[in-house]
Design an enzyme around this catalytic site. Structure first.
Site, PDB file in Angstrom:
ATOM      1  CB  SER A 191     -31.322  14.173  12.784  1.00  0.00           C
ATOM      2  OG  SER A 191     -31.212  14.768  14.057  1.00  0.00           O
ATOM      3  CE1 TYR A 204     -36.173  17.138  11.748  1.00  0.00           C
ATOM      4  CE2 TYR A 204     -35.200  16.291  13.768  1.00  0.00           C
ATOM      5  CZ  TYR A 204     -35.063  16.896  12.531  1.00  0.00           C
ATOM      6  OH  TYR A 204     -33.808  17.250  12.085  1.00  0.00           O
TER       7      TYR A 204
HETATM    8  P1  NAD Z   1     -33.346  25.115   7.465  1.00  0.00           P
HETATM    9  O1  NAD Z   1     -34.665  25.601   7.919  1.00  0.00           O
HETATM   10  O2  NAD Z   1     -32.370  26.125   7.055  1.00  0.00           O
HETATM   11  O3  NAD Z   1     -33.515  24.119   6.242  1.00  0.00           O
HETATM   12  C1  NAD Z   1     -34.632  23.290   6.081  1.00  0.00           C
HETATM   13  C2  NAD Z   1     -35.148  23.542   4.684  1.00  0.00           C
HETATM   14  O4  NAD Z   1     -36.161  22.588   4.392  1.00  0.00           O
HETATM   15  C3  NAD Z   1     -35.813  24.900   4.509  1.00  0.00           C
HETATM   16  O5  NAD Z   1     -34.893  25.863   4.062  1.00  0.00           O
HETATM   17  C4  NAD Z   1     -36.860  24.623   3.455  1.00  0.00           C
HETATM   18  O6  NAD Z   1     -36.457  25.128   2.197  1.00  0.00           O
HETATM   19  C5  NAD Z   1     -36.922  23.116   3.359  1.00  0.00           C
HETATM   20  N1  NAD Z   1     -38.307  22.645   3.431  1.00  0.00           N
HETATM   21  C6  NAD Z   1     -39.069  22.416   4.532  1.00  0.00           C
HETATM   22  N2  NAD Z   1     -40.281  21.979   4.155  1.00  0.00           N
HETATM   23  C7  NAD Z   1     -40.269  21.918   2.791  1.00  0.00           C
HETATM   24  C8  NAD Z   1     -41.220  21.524   1.809  1.00  0.00           C
HETATM   25  N3  NAD Z   1     -42.444  21.069   2.154  1.00  0.00           N
HETATM   26  N4  NAD Z   1     -40.873  21.625   0.513  1.00  0.00           N
HETATM   27  C9  NAD Z   1     -39.647  22.065   0.136  1.00  0.00           C
HETATM   28  N5  NAD Z   1     -38.703  22.427   1.034  1.00  0.00           N
HETATM   29  C10 NAD Z   1     -39.015  22.347   2.326  1.00  0.00           C
HETATM   30  O7  NAD Z   1     -32.770  24.174   8.607  1.00  0.00           O
HETATM   31  P2  NAD Z   1     -31.532  23.150   8.669  1.00  0.00           P
HETATM   32  O8  NAD Z   1     -31.321  22.919  10.097  1.00  0.00           O
HETATM   33  O9  NAD Z   1     -30.416  23.598   7.825  1.00  0.00           O
HETATM   34  O10 NAD Z   1     -32.152  21.809   8.065  1.00  0.00           O
HETATM   35  C11 NAD Z   1     -31.587  21.085   6.993  1.00  0.00           C
HETATM   36  C12 NAD Z   1     -31.651  19.591   7.294  1.00  0.00           C
HETATM   37  O11 NAD Z   1     -30.780  19.298   8.386  1.00  0.00           O
HETATM   38  C13 NAD Z   1     -33.033  19.096   7.688  1.00  0.00           C
HETATM   39  O12 NAD Z   1     -33.276  17.844   7.078  1.00  0.00           O
HETATM   40  C14 NAD Z   1     -32.906  18.911   9.180  1.00  0.00           C
HETATM   41  O13 NAD Z   1     -33.792  17.936   9.663  1.00  0.00           O
HETATM   42  C15 NAD Z   1     -31.467  18.465   9.282  1.00  0.00           C
HETATM   43  N6  NAD Z   1     -30.901  18.578  10.621  1.00  0.00           N
HETATM   44  C16 NAD Z   1     -30.781  19.801  11.221  1.00  0.00           C
HETATM   45  C17 NAD Z   1     -30.278  19.869  12.512  1.00  0.00           C
HETATM   46  C18 NAD Z   1     -30.133  21.178  13.239  1.00  0.00           C
HETATM   47  O14 NAD Z   1     -29.825  21.155  14.437  1.00  0.00           O
HETATM   48  N7  NAD Z   1     -30.336  22.312  12.608  1.00  0.00           N
HETATM   49  C19 NAD Z   1     -29.865  18.705  13.159  1.00  0.00           C
HETATM   50  C20 NAD Z   1     -30.001  17.488  12.524  1.00  0.00           C
HETATM   51  C21 NAD Z   1     -30.518  17.446  11.250  1.00  0.00           C
END
Ligand code: NAD
Ligand code: MG
Length: 299
Positions: A191, A204
């Site tokens: 991130s 985080y």
């Molecule tokens: P999202 O909620 O759609 O996806 C996160 C997923 O993590 C969930 O769908 C869930 O299935 C999984 N998860 C969480 N805890 C878990 C556990 N204990 N066991 C199994 N699965 C688990 O949200 P997203 O934003 O698409 O996140 C995906 C990745 O992108 C993450 O690593 C997040 O940190 C990263 N990210 C997101 C952003 C943003 O702005 N959305 C920015 C930077 C990084």
């Protein structure tokens, strides 16, 4: 398809998101099913061209958000896909699996909690059984809960964020490499928070710092086996993570508007980078972190 990922468009106005309901909240883990307004995962826009034909991919957090967009793109590029998600996300997972199967590839869902080492080992074993091998591993699952004050950040949350974001990635990767041939690719979702941590995301953001370092170190270790390891650092992306405690409700209406492009990114805008890093086109790219940040750029 009217527009696809190749259609020229002004990136500032490519996605017009209604301001109403942006501050809707939902329990953790959030669901795309009830995300308001809806996000784009490339369902109607991602056009494949055989870039991952015959590859076998395991994607954690593949039910929703960025993981769903990556799964759709991989499937349309010809890969067989396993998605992992939490049992409470079955609805999102089923919607995603239906879209994947429509591409004519094999798609499987394996629910379970990656903060548990035994589950991580069984996830990899079952994935390899279903797929035959693992050519692409996307460690994308993540936990993000906003806590404004240090005193309110519990040991339980701190440990659970590390167990999900860092330990799970370690356990899955360690189990997966023995199923990975030379030419395989590991991609970790890190991130912008790894480089520019926000107050309120202490646990985080520091896991994302760990993921970035782990990615670079692992790349140097695994190139001896012909396996490349890279990371993607998204900026603010519109996913259920944000409406389920990732941001306080009052920050949601303006979420992502302070980056140079002036709007949050959509999951669909991340998928092409994951496809590039998974495919042989990126053969000389390893130990790299690629930013998709709306102009907020990595250092
Ligand atoms: P999202 O909620 O759609 O996806 C996160 C997923 O993590 C969930 O769908 C869930 O299935 C999984 N998860 C969480 N805890 C878990 C556990 N204990 N066991 C199994 N699965 C688990 O949200 P997203 O934003 O698409 O996140 C995906 C990745 O992108 C993450 O690593 C997040 O940190 C990263 N990210 C997101 C952003 C943003 O702005 N959305 C920015 C930077 C990084
Ligand atoms: Mg989800």
């Amino acid at each position: 398809m009217k527009n696809n990922q190749f259609t020229i468009q002004d990136p500032r106005s490519q996605y017009q998101m209604s301001d109403t309901e942006k501050d809707s909240e939902q329990p953790d883990p959030g669901l795309d099913e009830i995300l308001k307004p809806k996000a784009d995962h490339g369902e109607d826009t991602y056009l494949g061209s055989g870039r991952l034909k015959g590859r076998k991919a395991l994607i954690t957090g593949g039910d929703s958000g960025i993981g769903r967009a990556v799964a759709i793109a991989f499937a349309r590029e010809g890969a067989d896909v396993v998605i992992n998600y939490l049992p409470s996300e079955e609805e999102d997972a089923n919607d995603t699996l239906d879209i994947l199967k429509a591409s004519g590839i094999n798609a499987f869902g394996i629910p379970g909690d990656i903060s548990d080492e035994d589950f991580c080992k069984s996830l990899v074993t079952k994935s390899a059984e279903n797929l035959g091998s693992i050519d692409i591993l996307v460690n994308n699952a993540g936990k993000q809960q906003f806590v404004a004050d240090l005193e309110d950040l519990s040991t339980e949350q701190f440990c659970q964020t590390y167990a999900t974001n860092v330990f799970g990635m370690f356990w899955i990767t360690k189990a997966a490499v023995k199923h990975m041939p030379p030419g395989a690719s590991i991609i970790n979702s890190t991130s912008i928070q790894s480089y520019q941590p926000s107050a309120g995301l202490l646990d985080y953001a520091s896991t994302k710092g760990a993921i970035t370092s782990f990615t670079k170190g692992l790349a140097k270790m695994l190139i001896d086996r012909g396996i490349r390891v890279n990371g993607v650092a998204p900026g603010p992306i519109w996913t259920p993570l944000q409406q389920s405690g990732g941001q306080p409700a009052k920050k949601l209406p303006k979420f992502g508007e302070n980056v140079p492009i002036g709007r949050p990114g959509q999951p669909a805008e991340l998928a092409p980078v994951y496809v590039y890093l998974a495919s042989q086109e990126s053969s000389y790219v390893t130990a790299e972190i690629m930013g998709v940040t709306g102009g907020q750029h990595l250092p």
